[in-house]
Design a protein around this motif. Sequence first.
Motif, short mmCIF file in Angstrom:
data_model
loop_
_atom_site.label_atom_id
_atom_site.label_comp_id
_atom_site.label_asym_id
_atom_site.label_seq_id
_atom_site.Cartn_x
_atom_site.Cartn_y
_atom_site.Cartn_z
N ARG A 1 -66.59 -55.94 -62.65
CA ARG A 1 -65.79 -55.09 -61.40
C ARG A 1 -66.02 -54.23 -61.37
N ARG A 2 -66.42 -52.92 -62.15
CA ARG A 2 -66.87 -51.65 -61.89
C ARG A 2 -67.84 -51.69 -60.59
N ALA A 3 -69.16 -52.62 -60.54
CA ALA A 3 -69.60 -52.80 -59.48
C ALA A 3 -69.32 -52.96 -57.79
N LEU A 4 -68.12 -53.69 -57.72
CA LEU A 4 -67.22 -53.83 -57.19
C LEU A 4 -66.45 -52.66 -56.57
N GLY A 5 -65.67 -52.18 -57.49
CA GLY A 5 -65.14 -50.96 -57.21
C GLY A 5 -65.90 -49.85 -56.45
N ILE A 6 -67.26 -49.71 -56.96
CA ILE A 6 -68.23 -48.66 -56.65
C ILE A 6 -68.05 -49.01 -55.01
N LEU A 7 -68.92 -50.37 -54.76
CA LEU A 7 -69.14 -50.80 -53.40
C LEU A 7 -67.83 -50.94 -52.67
N ALA A 8 -67.09 -51.51 -52.61
CA ALA A 8 -65.59 -51.22 -52.16
C ALA A 8 -65.75 -50.17 -51.73
N ALA A 9 -66.03 -48.80 -52.40
CA ALA A 9 -65.16 -47.12 -52.00
C ALA A 9 -66.61 -46.72 -51.53
N LEU A 10 -67.69 -47.59 -51.37
CA LEU A 10 -68.81 -46.51 -50.71
C LEU A 10 -68.32 -47.86 -48.84
N ALA A 11 -68.28 -48.64 -49.38
CA ALA A 11 -67.92 -49.28 -48.04
C ALA A 11 -67.14 -48.85 -46.96
N LEU A 12 -65.91 -48.79 -47.85
CA LEU A 12 -64.33 -47.63 -47.13
C LEU A 12 -64.94 -46.48 -46.51
N ALA A 13 -66.65 -45.63 -47.32
CA ALA A 13 -66.04 -44.67 -46.94
C ALA A 13 -67.13 -44.56 -45.61
N ASN B 1 -65.83 -52.59 -40.76
CA ASN B 1 -64.38 -51.70 -41.58
C ASN B 1 -63.48 -53.10 -42.30
N LEU B 2 -63.73 -55.05 -42.27
CA LEU B 2 -63.01 -55.99 -42.71
C LEU B 2 -63.62 -56.05 -43.70
N VAL B 3 -65.23 -55.56 -43.52
CA VAL B 3 -66.36 -56.87 -45.16
C VAL B 3 -65.68 -55.37 -45.78
N ALA B 4 -65.84 -53.98 -45.60
CA ALA B 4 -64.76 -52.65 -46.42
C ALA B 4 -63.70 -53.13 -47.03
N PHE B 5 -62.77 -53.31 -46.28
CA PHE B 5 -61.34 -53.80 -46.61
C PHE B 5 -61.54 -54.97 -47.56
N ALA B 6 -62.38 -56.24 -47.34
CA ALA B 6 -62.26 -57.41 -48.43
C ALA B 6 -62.94 -56.99 -49.75
N LEU B 7 -63.93 -55.98 -49.92
CA LEU B 7 -64.44 -55.84 -50.96
C LEU B 7 -63.52 -55.30 -51.36
N VAL B 8 -62.51 -54.10 -51.02
CA VAL B 8 -61.35 -53.58 -51.46
C VAL B 8 -60.18 -54.46 -52.27
N ALA B 9 -60.29 -55.17 -51.66
CA ALA B 9 -58.90 -56.52 -52.24
C ALA B 9 -59.21 -57.47 -52.88
N GLY B 10 -60.55 -57.63 -52.85
CA GLY B 10 -61.17 -58.62 -54.31
C GLY B 10 -61.05 -57.17 -55.23
N TYR B 11 -61.73 -56.31 -55.02
CA TYR B 11 -61.54 -55.27 -55.59
C TYR B 11 -59.64 -55.60 -56.89
N PHE B 12 -59.04 -55.09 -56.53
CA PHE B 12 -57.32 -54.72 -56.46
C PHE B 12 -57.31 -56.52 -57.15
N VAL B 13 -57.98 -57.43 -56.64
CA VAL B 13 -57.29 -58.78 -57.13
C VAL B 13 -57.78 -59.61 -58.57
N LEU B 14 -59.18 -59.27 -58.71
CA LEU B 14 -59.79 -58.51 -60.10
C LEU B 14 -59.11 -57.97 -61.10
#
Lengths: 215, 81
Positions: free
Chosen positions: A2-14, A188-201
């Motif tokens: 989850r932590r790795a996914l969170g970091i990846l999502a934050a980087l993708a968002l940035a 941005n779609l990939v970034a949002f999808a990663l964020v959504a996946g992280y939130f759901v987890l």
Amino acid sequence: MRRALGILAALALAAGAVLALAVAPREATQGNVQRIMYVHVPAILVAYLAFGVVLGASLAYLLTRRPGADRLARAAAEVGVLFTGINIATGALWGKPTWGTWWTWDARLTSVAVMFVMYLGYLLLRAMIEDRERAARFAAVVGILAAVNIPIVHFSVYWWRTLHQPPSLLRPGPPTLPAVFSTVVLVNLVAFALVAGYFVLRRTRVLALEEELVT
Amino acid sequence: MTDHWEFVLAAYGLTALALGAYWRRLHRQEQALAVTRPPGAPPRREGARAEPADPPPGPPARADAAAPGRRGAASGAGTAS
């Protein structure tokens, strides 16, 4: 994980924000206000995805009665509502300078609002029923029925005459957007999808911990 | 057409605020649950039945007091619902 996914999502968002605000070219007709598209479009596509997960998990719950499927449906519904809210708010902010109004009862806008309210109702229904099993069963039925909204929202621009433009990406035939714009939307779609996946987890974990304490 | 950067910044700011607020809410919920959960408690397996909670300190409750009108269940057998 989850932590790795969170970091990846934050980087993708940035990365997505930098591409959208600094790298993508200024659109010739609308000017820089068109940059709102890079959050507005991915937000609704991720909401569709989340509500698709609600549908799948609700069906799985009704077939198997596994609490994990119910938790997944609930978490995905919350995240879908969050992204639909972002889509509606950014749409209003885009509509004011381009259409001259924050809101209009156009078929696309109205159908998105109906979808938003239906999934809010899904979450309210869950909160209102105390018996966990009963709440899960009723919510699963609503989660399946509410999924009818997804194609209605998406195809509303074809089925009715609307102020809203037709889809630029998820459409029959090649995308109408130039490659540079569609690439930024996809990032941005990939970034949002990663964020959504992280939130759901994370949300499913919180729900599991809550159930552990109750039982 | 003018650029309307204020609308662009409002849209991105609002998105960041919404995502940040939801992340914060999840984080707080997890923290609160971690405090409530006994340390070292193993995670429950999917579908596993809940273990009965430890009885509260003090004298054990009488079965017939818990179920008035039911006689002959003082052994406790058959009282669990």
